[in-house]
Every structure is written in structure tokens, then in C-alpha cells.
Design a protein around this motif. Structure first.
Motif, PDB file in Angstrom:
ATOM      1  N   UNK A  58       0.798  -1.222   0.000  1.00  0.00           N
ATOM      2  CA  UNK A  58       0.000   0.000   0.000  1.00  0.00           C
ATOM      3  C   UNK A  58       0.829   1.268   0.000  1.00  0.00           C
ATOM      4  N   UNK A  59       2.055   1.211   0.510  1.00  0.00           N
ATOM      5  CA  UNK A  59       2.856   2.435   0.613  1.00  0.00           C
ATOM      6  C   UNK A  59       4.329   2.111   0.415  1.00  0.00           C
ATOM      7  N   UNK A  60       5.130   3.119   0.056  1.00  0.00           N
ATOM      8  CA  UNK A  60       6.571   2.883  -0.094  1.00  0.00           C
ATOM      9  C   UNK A  60       7.215   2.344   1.173  1.00  0.00           C
ATOM     10  N   UNK A  61       6.723   2.765   2.318  1.00  0.00           N
ATOM     11  CA  UNK A  61       7.311   2.278   3.571  1.00  0.00           C
ATOM     12  C   UNK A  61       7.248   0.756   3.667  1.00  0.00           C
ATOM     13  N   UNK A  62       6.201   0.177   3.082  1.00  0.00           N
ATOM     14  CA  UNK A  62       6.084  -1.281   3.103  1.00  0.00           C
ATOM     15  C   UNK A  62       7.189  -1.953   2.279  1.00  0.00           C
ATOM     16  N   UNK A  63       7.706  -1.220   1.286  1.00  0.00           N
ATOM     17  CA  UNK A  63       8.784  -1.782   0.461  1.00  0.00           C
ATOM     18  C   UNK A  63      10.053  -1.989   1.262  1.00  0.00           C
ATOM     19  N   UNK A  64      10.343  -1.054   2.168  1.00  0.00           N
ATOM     20  CA  UNK A  64      11.619  -1.125   2.886  1.00  0.00           C
ATOM     21  C   UNK A  64      11.656  -2.376   3.769  1.00  0.00           C
ATOM     22  N   UNK A  65      10.490  -2.863   4.180  1.00  0.00           N
ATOM     23  CA  UNK A  65      10.444  -4.113   4.938  1.00  0.00           C
ATOM     24  C   UNK A  65      10.776  -5.312   4.063  1.00  0.00           C
ATOM     25  N   UNK A  66      10.689  -5.111   2.722  1.00  0.00           N
ATOM     26  CA  UNK A  66      11.026  -6.182   1.769  1.00  0.00           C
ATOM     27  C   UNK A  66      12.386  -5.950   1.127  1.00  0.00           C
ATOM     28  N   UNK A  67      13.175  -5.058   1.708  1.00  0.00           N
ATOM     29  CA  UNK A  67      14.438  -4.650   1.069  1.00  0.00           C
ATOM     30  C   UNK A  67      15.333  -5.832   0.733  1.00  0.00           C
ATOM     31  N   UNK A  68      15.356  -6.854   1.581  1.00  0.00           N
ATOM     32  CA  UNK A  68      16.211  -8.015   1.324  1.00  0.00           C
ATOM     33  C   UNK A  68      15.701  -8.867   0.166  1.00  0.00           C
ATOM     34  N   UNK A  69      14.463  -8.630  -0.261  1.00  0.00           N
ATOM     35  CA  UNK A  69      13.871  -9.411  -1.340  1.00  0.00           C
ATOM     36  C   UNK A  69      13.817  -8.643  -2.653  1.00  0.00           C
ATOM     37  N   UNK A  70      14.391  -7.429  -2.678  1.00  0.00           N
ATOM     38  CA  UNK A  70      14.362  -6.595  -3.875  1.00  0.00           C
ATOM     39  C   UNK A  70      15.769  -6.147  -4.246  1.00  0.00           C
ATOM     40  N   UNK A  71      15.971  -5.849  -5.522  1.00  0.00           N
ATOM     41  CA  UNK A  71      17.287  -5.440  -6.012  1.00  0.00           C
ATOM     42  C   UNK A  71      17.295  -4.048  -6.630  1.00  0.00           C
ATOM     43  N   UNK A  72      16.111  -3.482  -6.894  1.00  0.00           N
ATOM     44  CA  UNK A  72      16.019  -2.184  -7.551  1.00  0.00           C
ATOM     45  C   UNK A  72      14.659  -1.582  -7.258  1.00  0.00           C
TER      46      UNK A  72
END
Length: 357
Positions: A58-72
Motif C-alpha cells: 500500500x505504501x513505499x514504507x512497506x517496500x523497505x520491509x522487503x528490502x532483502x527481497x528486492x534489487x532495484x
């Protein structure tokens, strides 16, 4: 880092759905993994094209919790969000692509660039118009010496939209970073600086022409480059008769090209990049002409075959840069230089003076 780079896309409006998501999906070595949107219709649209495995937050903040699962991280949200979201992504340790304009000021762009350099992370700006068919063709003509010494570069990005569409792009609130100067102006200024190098003087005229419009919808920018080339740049939503996309005058010959690169229209129509060689091509009737002494509209000069436009090349270069195999295709430092010109243009239009850089 996995063999396929996993991409988190912030925003699924026009920029996200039409440009970024399709180009990411078409790039070997990239996969669209997570999209930031809470809009159910946009989620359904994205899932229908890119599969049920696509994740949504729902928000960019939720992405940072997935940082280890993303590369870009790719930021395709409204202009005013670019700096805070890019800052957060870099602090989370993630490489970043930001749609243009990267920021509202050159100072903010340089602060982001410094943060990326400090963290050793890619920070790239989506200046897709460097891969327009007409721009690639013009670059080749200049490199081959076909036009001689360039004296004046005229570039137009004009539209006929006499009625307002609404939304943040037409907002007069400075925090929104709206208006054509920062929208289409980001493209024409970036192209001019890419071709002819640093600017030393900027003069501009900006108008608000449409009824109830709040921000500029017809702007002219004159740029004097350090090498002596003069760029005359036009962006407009109120042009009833469109001029040539490029008119480039050299000591040996000139180049005139009408019409826009077809890639944006094709992406909007649901067409997607393919390996059949047809992507980004246009018919001979739309080729520009090279010549001297006579108007191309009366048969002067010779037709110049348009090179194929190649937006996919941007993301292919980004993937290589994230892996450390190639340079950043568009740096934040380059974007800051363009913002220097845009800020000078705004001051010039406001005060009626030429601004020295």
C-alpha cells in the motif's frame, strides 16, 4: 543479488503503467516483483498483464520491509514524492531509478546524488527521450559530420490540448512541481545538454494561456551552450498547428523532422517491445530530411531514414549498471545540470532577464 533482478515499482498511474512496468517486464534480467498501489482497479490491471505472482503493497514504507527481497526500486509516483522516496530507498540500501524530474531543485538532486555516491548505489533518472528515434537519428548525423558545425538547435514538444485535464501536473501549487517547464521541459533541456554540453546562459518566456490554468502551459527556453551552440526549445499544450519536432541548422546542412517518436503511443495502445525488429520504427513518410537552401516541405534535401527508437535500451543499461557491468545511463549529476537550466528559465521568465550560469 539474484540472477534476475527483482524490481519494486512505486506508483501505477500513467508513468508506472504505460512506461515503467512494460519496459521492466520486457528487459532480460529484470522482473517486476512488487508494485506500490492501494487502488484495486490498478492492482487488477497490473495483475492481468504481469501475472498473479505480482505482489502489491500500500505504501513505499512497506517496500523497505522487503528490502532483502528486492534489487532495484523504480519511482514513478508524483513529482513531489521523488526526493523523499528516493532518499528512503537509498537509505534502505537499494539502487534507484527515478522518473524525471528527479527533484524540484538542482540542490536537491545533488544531495540525492551525494547520498547515492556515499552508499555506493545506483541512482539513475528515467530520461527516456534520449532513446527517441529522431534523437538517435540526429545524434548519428552530428557524429558523422553530415550537418557540419551546429549553429542552432530547435526542439519542439508541442500539443493541442485547449481544455485542462486536471490533476497534479496542472496544479499551481509549487510543492507539486507541475507545469510544462518541469514536465516536457525536462526532456528538451536534457536532450540539448546531451548533444551540446553545458549551458552558460538561459532566457525564457512562460505563459499561462488556457482558461482557469494555474501553471505554465506554453514556454520557450533559449539556451546558449559553452561551445557556442544556441538551443531554442519550445514546450506547449496550446499549439494549434504543430511545428517540426527538430530543426537543426549546421554550417553544411540542416535537418528537419516532424512528428513524435512512436513508442509512447504504442505503449499506450498496449503494444509491447519485441525481438522482431519492428519496435520503435516508423514509415518512410515520417522520415526527416537533410539538405540546404530549400524547405523540406517543398522537396528540399534528401530523406534521412529514422533509426529505431529504443526505450528498452534504458532498462537494459540500468540492469547492467546495477550488476557493475556498465555505467549509469543517466546520472543524477546530469539531471542536476538540467535542473540548473530549468530553475534559470523560471527566474528568467519571471524577471524578464537572461540568467547567467
Amino acid at each position: 543479488m539474484t540472477s534476475t533482478l527483482r524490481v519494486g515499482l512505486v506508483g501505477y498511474g500513467l508513468a508506472g503503467s504505460v512506461f515503467h512496468a512494460p519496459l521492466i517486464a520486457a528487459t532480460e534480467g529484470l522482473t517486476l516483483d512488487t508494485v506500490v498501489t492501494s487502488n484495486p482497479e490498478r492492482q487488477a490491471q497490473a495483475r492481468s498483464e504481469f501475472g498473479d505472482g505480482l505482489r502489491f503493497v500500500a505504501s513505499p514504507d512497506d517496500l523497505w520491509e522487503l528490502a532483502d527481497e528486492l534489487d532495484l526500486i523504480v519511482i514513478a509516483s508524483p513529482n513531489k514524492t521523488h526526493v523523499p522516496i528516493a532518499t528512503a530507498a537509498l537509505k534502505a540500501g537499494l539502487p534507484v531509478v527515478v522518473d524525471k524530474p528527479i527533484a524540484g531543485t538542482a540542490a536537491e538532486a545533488r544531495e540525492l546524488a551525494a547520498l547515492a555516491d556515499e552508499r555506493g548505489l545506483l541512482l539513475s533518472v528515467f530520461q527516456n527521450r534520449r532513446w527517441d528515434n529522431d534523437f538517435l537519428t540526429l545524434k548519428k548525423l552530428i557524429a558523422d559530420g553530415e550537418l557540419g558545425e551546429i549553429q542552432r538547435f530547435e526542439s519542439r514538444f508541442e500539443r493541442w490540448r485547449p481544455q485542462l485535464k486536471g490533476g497534479w501536473r496542472e496544479s499551481g501549487n509549487p510543492e507539486e512541481i507541475g507545469g510544462l517547464l518541469y514536465d516536457l521541459g525536462s526532456h528538451v533541456v536534457d536532450q540539448a545538454l546531451t548533444l551540446f554540453g553545458p549551458a552558460v546562459q538561459v532566457y525564457a518566456e512562460a505563459d499561462v494561456r488556457r482558461p482557469n490554468a494555474e501553471t505554465d502551459d506554453d514556454t520557450f527556453i533559449a539556451v546558449t551552450h559553452a561551445n557556442g551552440v544556441r538551443s531554442h526549445l519550445y514546450v506547449s499544450a496550446t499549439t494549434a498547428q504543430l511545428g517540426p519536432r527538430f530543426r537543426v541548422l549546421g554550417s553544411r546542412a540542416g535537418f528537419v523532422k516532424y512528428g513524435l517518436d512512436p513508442q509512447e503511443a504504442d505503449l499506450k495502445d498496449g503494444k509491447r517491445p519485441s525481438a522482431d525488429g519492428a519496435w520503435g520504427t516508423e514509415p518512410e513518410s515520417l522520415w526527416g530530411r537533410v539538405g540546404s537552401g530549400e524547405s523540406p516541405l517543398t522537396g528540399g534535401g534528401r530523406p534521412e531514414p529514422s533509426l529505431a527508437g529504443d526505450y528498452p535500451a534504458y532498462y537494459a543499461a540500468v540492469a547492467a549498471a546495477v550488476r557493475g557491468e556498465a555505467p549509469n545511463p543517466v546520472t543524477a549529476h546530469e539531471a542536476a545540470s538540467a535542473l540548473d537550466v530549468l530553475e534559470a528559465a523560471r527566474r528568467s521568465a519571471r524577471d524578464g532577464v537572461a540568467v547567467q550560469l
